[in-house]
Motif scaffolding. Structure first.
Motif, short mmCIF file in Angstrom:
data_model
loop_
_atom_site.label_atom_id
_atom_site.label_comp_id
_atom_site.label_asym_id
_atom_site.label_seq_id
_atom_site.Cartn_x
_atom_site.Cartn_y
_atom_site.Cartn_z
N ILE A 1 0.85 -1.20 0.00
CA ILE A 1 0.00 0.00 0.00
C ILE A 1 0.88 1.25 0.00
O ILE A 1 0.62 2.21 -0.74
CB ILE A 1 -0.95 0.00 1.21
N SER B 1 2.26 1.76 -3.38
CA SER B 1 1.23 2.14 -4.35
C SER B 1 0.70 3.54 -4.14
O SER B 1 0.47 4.28 -5.10
CB SER B 1 0.07 1.13 -4.25
N PHE B 2 0.52 3.93 -2.85
CA PHE B 2 -0.17 5.19 -2.57
C PHE B 2 0.75 6.37 -2.28
O PHE B 2 0.36 7.52 -2.50
CB PHE B 2 -1.14 4.98 -1.40
N ILE C 1 1.10 9.07 -4.75
CA ILE C 1 -0.11 9.87 -4.93
C ILE C 1 -0.22 10.91 -3.82
O ILE C 1 -0.48 12.09 -4.08
CB ILE C 1 -1.35 8.96 -4.95
N ASP C 2 -0.04 10.47 -2.57
CA ASP C 2 -0.01 11.40 -1.44
C ASP C 2 1.41 11.39 -0.87
O ASP C 2 1.78 10.51 -0.11
CB ASP C 2 -1.02 11.01 -0.36
N TYR D 1 -5.30 7.85 6.63
CA TYR D 1 -6.02 6.76 5.97
C TYR D 1 -5.90 5.50 6.82
O TYR D 1 -4.80 5.15 7.27
CB TYR D 1 -5.42 6.52 4.58
N THR E 1 -6.12 1.43 -2.64
CA THR E 1 -5.49 2.63 -3.18
C THR E 1 -6.52 3.60 -3.72
O THR E 1 -6.45 4.81 -3.46
CB THR E 1 -4.47 2.26 -4.28
N LYS E 2 -7.50 3.10 -4.46
CA LYS E 2 -8.53 3.97 -5.03
C LYS E 2 -9.40 4.58 -3.93
O LYS E 2 -9.81 5.74 -4.03
CB LYS E 2 -9.41 3.16 -6.01
N PHE F 1 -8.42 5.25 -0.83
CA PHE F 1 -7.59 6.29 -0.21
C PHE F 1 -7.53 7.53 -1.10
O PHE F 1 -7.56 8.65 -0.61
CB PHE F 1 -6.19 5.76 0.05
N GLU F 2 -7.41 7.31 -2.40
CA GLU F 2 -7.32 8.43 -3.33
C GLU F 2 -8.59 9.29 -3.28
O GLU F 2 -8.51 10.52 -3.34
CB GLU F 2 -7.09 7.90 -4.74
#
Length: 222
Positions: A43, A46-47, A50-51, A99, A203-204, A206-207
């Motif tokens: 995770i 992956s995330f 993005i953040d 998250y 991931t989606k 959290f996004e």
């Protein structure tokens, strides 16, 4: 994804929540813990692009211990019957919004926000909502947010009966200003957790939550 043995361990622990059983089955716990570690690591990979606020976190910064704090609880069960991880700027003990992933057979969920913040943090967040009420509403009532968190924020559970000090009953956004916590969750089935698509789903989710998390954190950081 998680292995089914992790869920089986947690389900069995729920029926045998004592130190004798846990010590006798510690190897099963260590396997479950490593399984969770691997998912949390994926995770983060992956995330975090993005953040970027979580890019410096390690697995240890996110994972909660399975031991319960029994000091102020009537329930003296020594262990939690879930595995949990909090992905948040500064690590799991920080005051920032973040998250959360909760793993518990038949009760798992993904989501996050800001849970029971200290008075000074809550004051900052309420002020940010008050000053930017339309922006906040566009986030938590927006199409992307509601597509994942269909019930929106958990309002009834965390709402004051009356307007907080300094705010008027009928002012814009008062339903959000009355909140003591700002939390949204999405359920995950056991089948979700053991599926190859679970990382993408988390991931989606959290996004979709990220604009709200960043809204809070800019206020907290000031």
């Amino acid at each position: 994804m998680l292995t089914s043995s992790t869920l089986i361990f947690l389900k069995t622990l729920n029926s045998n929540n004592n130190k004798e059983w846990f010590n006798a089955n510690r190897q099963q716990y260590e396997i479950a813990k490593e399984d969770m570690n691997a998912l949390v690591s994926k995770i983060l990979l992956s995330f975090s692009p993005i953040d970027k606020d979580i890019k410096l976190l390690s697995v240890k910064d996110c994972l909660f211990r399975i031991n319960r704090d029994m000091r102020f609880s009537k329930d003296k069960s020594p262990y939690k019957t879930n595995l949990g991880a909090f992905f948040v700027r500064g690590g799991k003990k920080s005051n920032f919004a973040g998250y959360y992933l909760h793993i518990e057979p038949d009760k798992s969920f993904v989501g996050g926000g800001l849970y029971m913040p200290m008075a000074d943090v809550l004051k900052k967040v309420r002020q940010e909502i008050d000053y930017n009420v339309n922006e906040f509403k566009n986030i938590v009532e927006g199409k992307k947010f509601k597509s994942f968190y269909t019930q929106g924020l958990e309002m009834e559970k965390f709402s004051l009966a009356n307007a907080p000090k300094g705010y008027e009953k009928g002012q814009p956004g008062i339903e959000y200003l009355k909140l003591k916590s700002f939390v949204a969750t999405k359920s995950l089935t056991d089948e979700d957790l053991t599926s190859s698509t679970v990382l993408k789903k988390i991931t989606k989710a959290f996004e979709a939550l990220m604009p709200m998390v960043q809204f809070f954190n800019r206020a907290i950081a000031e």
